[in-house]
Design a protein around this motif. Structure first.
Motif, PDB file in Angstrom:
ATOM      1  N   ASP A  15       0.596  -1.150  -0.053  1.00 20.92           N
ATOM      2  CA  ASP A  15       0.538   0.181  -0.056  1.00 20.92           C
ATOM      3  C   ASP A  15       0.912   1.059  -0.179  1.00 20.92           C
ATOM      4  O   ASP A  15       0.624   2.313  -0.705  1.00 20.92           O
ATOM      5  CB  ASP A  15      -0.980   0.072   1.144  1.00 20.92           C
ATOM      6  CG  ASP A  15      -1.932  -0.606   1.011  1.00 20.92           C
ATOM      7  OD1 ASP A  15      -2.463  -1.193   0.120  1.00 20.92           O
ATOM      8  OD2 ASP A  15      -2.712  -1.293   2.134  1.00 20.92           O
ATOM      9  N   THR A  16       1.946   1.610   0.725  1.00 14.13           N
ATOM     10  CA  THR A  16       2.741   2.703   0.740  1.00 14.13           C
ATOM     11  C   THR A  16       4.429   2.602  -0.351  1.00 14.13           C
ATOM     12  O   THR A  16       4.148   3.656  -0.448  1.00 14.13           O
ATOM     13  CB  THR A  16       3.751   1.961   2.343  1.00 14.13           C
ATOM     14  OG1 THR A  16       4.146   1.118   2.604  1.00 14.13           O
ATOM     15  CG2 THR A  16       2.073   2.602   3.237  1.00 14.13           C
ATOM     16  N   TYR A  17       4.115   1.330  -0.769  1.00 12.32           N
ATOM     17  CA  TYR A  17       5.574   1.673  -1.650  1.00 12.32           C
ATOM     18  C   TYR A  17       7.112   1.941  -1.123  1.00 12.32           C
ATOM     19  O   TYR A  17       7.467   2.022  -1.610  1.00 12.32           O
ATOM     20  CB  TYR A  17       5.567   2.079  -2.974  1.00 12.32           C
ATOM     21  CG  TYR A  17       4.335   1.599  -3.605  1.00 12.32           C
ATOM     22  CD1 TYR A  17       4.323   0.761  -4.484  1.00 12.32           C
ATOM     23  CD2 TYR A  17       2.737   2.772  -3.079  1.00 12.32           C
ATOM     24  CE1 TYR A  17       3.072   0.440  -5.184  1.00 12.32           C
ATOM     25  CE2 TYR A  17       1.806   2.598  -3.941  1.00 12.32           C
ATOM     26  CZ  TYR A  17       1.628   1.267  -5.448  1.00 12.32           C
ATOM     27  OH  TYR A  17       0.708   0.917  -6.075  1.00 12.32           O
ATOM     28  N   ARG A  18       6.732   1.624   0.192  1.00 15.71           N
ATOM     29  CA  ARG A  18       7.615   1.582   1.534  1.00 15.71           C
ATOM     30  C   ARG A  18       8.291   0.138   1.918  1.00 15.71           C
ATOM     31  O   ARG A  18       8.506   0.286   3.268  1.00 15.71           O
ATOM     32  CB  ARG A  18       7.551   2.583   2.285  1.00 15.71           C
ATOM     33  CG  ARG A  18       7.405   3.954   2.666  1.00 15.71           C
ATOM     34  CD  ARG A  18       8.627   4.699   1.679  1.00 15.71           C
ATOM     35  NE  ARG A  18       8.092   5.866   1.012  1.00 15.71           N
ATOM     36  CZ  ARG A  18       9.173   6.586   0.508  1.00 15.71           C
ATOM     37  NH1 ARG A  18      11.109   6.200   1.005  1.00 15.71           N
ATOM     38  NH2 ARG A  18       8.966   7.840   0.187  1.00 15.71           N
ATOM     39  N   ALA A  19       9.170  -0.178   0.954  1.00 15.32           N
ATOM     40  CA  ALA A  19       9.541  -1.608   1.064  1.00 15.32           C
ATOM     41  C   ALA A  19      10.458  -2.159   2.319  1.00 15.32           C
ATOM     42  O   ALA A  19       9.748  -2.700   3.370  1.00 15.32           O
ATOM     43  CB  ALA A  19       9.512  -2.649  -0.317  1.00 15.32           C
ATOM     44  N   PHE A  20      11.168  -1.527   1.843  1.00  9.99           N
ATOM     45  CA  PHE A  20      12.618  -0.643   2.792  1.00  9.99           C
ATOM     46  C   PHE A  20      12.468  -0.575   4.107  1.00  9.99           C
ATOM     47  O   PHE A  20      12.697  -1.500   5.378  1.00  9.99           O
ATOM     48  CB  PHE A  20      13.384  -0.389   2.320  1.00  9.99           C
ATOM     49  CG  PHE A  20      14.949  -0.604   2.682  1.00  9.99           C
ATOM     50  CD1 PHE A  20      15.542  -1.974   4.073  1.00  9.99           C
ATOM     51  CD2 PHE A  20      15.885   0.508   3.018  1.00  9.99           C
ATOM     52  CE1 PHE A  20      17.301  -1.846   4.254  1.00  9.99           C
ATOM     53  CE2 PHE A  20      16.536   0.774   3.920  1.00  9.99           C
ATOM     54  CZ  PHE A  20      17.539  -0.446   4.167  1.00  9.99           C
ATOM     55  N   GLU A  21      11.384   0.324   4.398  1.00  9.26           N
ATOM     56  CA  GLU A  21      11.133   1.025   5.902  1.00  9.26           C
ATOM     57  C   GLU A  21       9.959  -0.139   6.611  1.00  9.26           C
ATOM     58  O   GLU A  21      10.235  -0.178   8.006  1.00  9.26           O
ATOM     59  CB  GLU A  21      10.273   1.848   5.577  1.00  9.26           C
ATOM     60  CG  GLU A  21      11.534   3.639   5.293  1.00  9.26           C
ATOM     61  CD  GLU A  21      11.252   3.109   3.330  1.00  9.26           C
ATOM     62  OE1 GLU A  21      10.780   2.748   2.733  1.00  9.26           O
ATOM     63  OE2 GLU A  21      11.596   5.049   3.077  1.00  9.26           O
ATOM     64  N   THR A  22       9.328  -0.781   5.520  1.00 10.70           N
ATOM     65  CA  THR A  22       8.501  -1.972   6.763  1.00 10.70           C
ATOM     66  C   THR A  22       9.327  -2.623   7.249  1.00 10.70           C
ATOM     67  O   THR A  22       8.540  -3.322   8.261  1.00 10.70           O
ATOM     68  CB  THR A  22       7.336  -2.061   5.726  1.00 10.70           C
ATOM     69  OG1 THR A  22       7.147  -1.204   5.350  1.00 10.70           O
ATOM     70  CG2 THR A  22       6.597  -3.124   6.000  1.00 10.70           C
ATOM     71  N   TYR A  23      10.366  -3.055   6.075  1.00  9.41           N
ATOM     72  CA  TYR A  23      10.621  -4.657   6.830  1.00  9.41           C
ATOM     73  C   TYR A  23      11.595  -3.599   7.782  1.00  9.41           C
ATOM     74  O   TYR A  23      11.638  -5.255   9.136  1.00  9.41           O
ATOM     75  CB  TYR A  23      10.771  -5.268   5.907  1.00  9.41           C
ATOM     76  CG  TYR A  23      10.344  -5.767   5.289  1.00  9.41           C
ATOM     77  CD1 TYR A  23       9.363  -7.129   5.694  1.00  9.41           C
ATOM     78  CD2 TYR A  23       9.579  -5.888   3.769  1.00  9.41           C
ATOM     79  CE1 TYR A  23       7.944  -7.339   4.691  1.00  9.41           C
ATOM     80  CE2 TYR A  23       8.496  -5.861   2.582  1.00  9.41           C
ATOM     81  CZ  TYR A  23       7.973  -6.779   3.342  1.00  9.41           C
ATOM     82  OH  TYR A  23       7.071  -7.757   2.576  1.00  9.41           O
ATOM     83  N   ILE A  24      12.399  -2.704   7.884  1.00 11.83           N
ATOM     84  CA  ILE A  24      12.656  -2.355   8.987  1.00 11.83           C
ATOM     85  C   ILE A  24      12.275  -2.195  10.400  1.00 11.83           C
ATOM     86  O   ILE A  24      12.257  -3.108  11.453  1.00 11.83           O
ATOM     87  CB  ILE A  24      13.514  -1.450   8.643  1.00 11.83           C
ATOM     88  CG1 ILE A  24      14.776  -1.407   7.380  1.00 11.83           C
ATOM     89  CG2 ILE A  24      14.465  -0.426  10.000  1.00 11.83           C
ATOM     90  CD1 ILE A  24      15.809   0.210   7.863  1.00 11.83           C
ATOM     91  N   VAL A  25      11.243  -1.479  10.475  1.00 14.71           N
ATOM     92  CA  VAL A  25      10.522  -1.514  11.132  1.00 14.71           C
ATOM     93  C   VAL A  25       9.749  -3.291  11.643  1.00 14.71           C
ATOM     94  O   VAL A  25      10.107  -3.160  13.428  1.00 14.71           O
ATOM     95  CB  VAL A  25       9.129  -1.172  11.294  1.00 14.71           C
ATOM     96  CG1 VAL A  25       7.833  -1.484  12.512  1.00 14.71           C
ATOM     97  CG2 VAL A  25       9.043   0.392  10.930  1.00 14.71           C
ATOM     98  N   VAL A  26       9.598  -4.264  10.995  1.00 14.84           N
ATOM     99  CA  VAL A  26       8.860  -5.346  11.323  1.00 14.84           C
ATOM    100  C   VAL A  26       9.868  -6.458  12.238  1.00 14.84           C
ATOM    101  O   VAL A  26      10.037  -7.041  13.348  1.00 14.84           O
ATOM    102  CB  VAL A  26       8.399  -6.319  10.012  1.00 14.84           C
ATOM    103  CG1 VAL A  26       8.280  -7.568  10.837  1.00 14.84           C
ATOM    104  CG2 VAL A  26       7.318  -5.561   9.569  1.00 14.84           C
ATOM    105  N   ALA A  27      11.215  -6.398  11.708  1.00 19.26           N
ATOM    106  CA  ALA A  27      12.665  -6.559  12.295  1.00 19.26           C
ATOM    107  C   ALA A  27      12.652  -6.466  12.934  1.00 19.26           C
ATOM    108  O   ALA A  27      13.198  -6.937  14.399  1.00 19.26           O
ATOM    109  CB  ALA A  27      13.415  -6.011  11.199  1.00 19.26           C
ATOM    110  N   VAL A  28      12.681  -4.877  13.459  1.00 17.89           N
ATOM    111  CA  VAL A  28      12.706  -4.152  15.396  1.00 17.89           C
ATOM    112  C   VAL A  28      11.679  -4.572  15.697  1.00 17.89           C
ATOM    113  O   VAL A  28      11.897  -5.722  17.116  1.00 17.89           O
ATOM    114  CB  VAL A  28      12.837  -2.901  14.742  1.00 17.89           C
ATOM    115  CG1 VAL A  28      12.912  -2.611  16.353  1.00 17.89           C
ATOM    116  CG2 VAL A  28      14.233  -2.649  14.227  1.00 17.89           C
TER     117      VAL A  28
END
Length: 227
Positions: A183-196
């Motif tokens: 939805d956001t096209y922010r894959a890198f940021e999304t998976y950084i948050v999920v990793a945390v």
């Protein structure tokens, strides 16, 4: 080309991320409790005097430990559907994870059982303890105490492995992350948050198991032995 990170669009979806994290923990808790019990029974079954019971437990453990978790999830998901049983993705995910962790728990517990000295069992027999008392107090509890750190690590790995249940649309953390990044096209940021978030969940689980170990094994607490 300069990388510009924007976490705003991801973090504003925090309710969805929280729901995914809670569902991930639910899957882990259910699979840990039920799978741990199955693993303990399978470990005892491997040592059974009945050749049929021992062989059945061995087949179960080897079949699960030598096939990928994702394939097991698909087998449960599509297998139950082909038999006419319709369950939610969450129920199927919990069942598949339980079956999987039960096999690994069985091998860990069996290693603990094998580590109990034969002389310790003979001494208990000399005190006229019943077979059930010997197995509970002299064999099983000390065996679990020996392998408790390995068990806790296995259960934390199970929680992390639950991410593959997103392949059957279980609404856990990774599935939520997939929706957010699409939805956001922010894959890198999304998976950084999920990793945390996964890191935090792992630390929470390890702290919980550490506290549980202090309660279950007071001798280790007195001796200062790491759990």
């Amino acid at each position: 080309m300069t990388l510009q990170l924007d976490f705003g669009a991801v973090l504003e979806r925090w309710p969805s991320l929280l729901e995914g994290a809670l569902l991930t923990l639910q899957l882990a808790v259910i699979a840990t409790l039920v799978g741990g019990a199955i693993g303990g029974l399978a470990a005892v079954g491997r040592r059974s005097r009945s050749a049929a019971v021992s062989r059945l437990c061995e087949v179960y453990v080897e079949a699960i430990r030598n096939t990928p978790l994702l394939v097991q999830i698909f087998l449960v998901y599509f297998g139950l559907a082909s038999l006419g049983f319709r369950f939610s993705a969450f129920a199927v995910a919990a069942l598949a994870l339980t079956i999987n962790v039960g096999a690994y728990t069985s091998e860990i517990v069996r290693a603990g059982l094998d580590a109990i000295p034969r002389g310790q069992i003979e001494a208990a027999e000399g005190l006229a303890l019943s077979r059930a008392q010997i197995y509970r107090h002299v064999v099983l509890l000390p065996a679990i105490e020996r392998v408790y750190p390995a068990l806790t690590s296995q259960f934390v790995l199970l929680m992390l492995a639950s991410s593959v249940t997103s392949q059957i649309s279980a609404e856990e953390l990774t599935a939520v992350a997939n929706y957010i990044q699409s939805d956001t096209y922010r894959a890198f940021e999304t998976y950084i948050v999920v990793a945390v978030i996964y890191l935090v969940l792992s630390l929470v689980m390890r702290a919980g198991f550490w506290g549980l170990g202090l309660v279950l094994f007071p001798r280790r607490r007195r001796l200062g032995t790491p759990l």
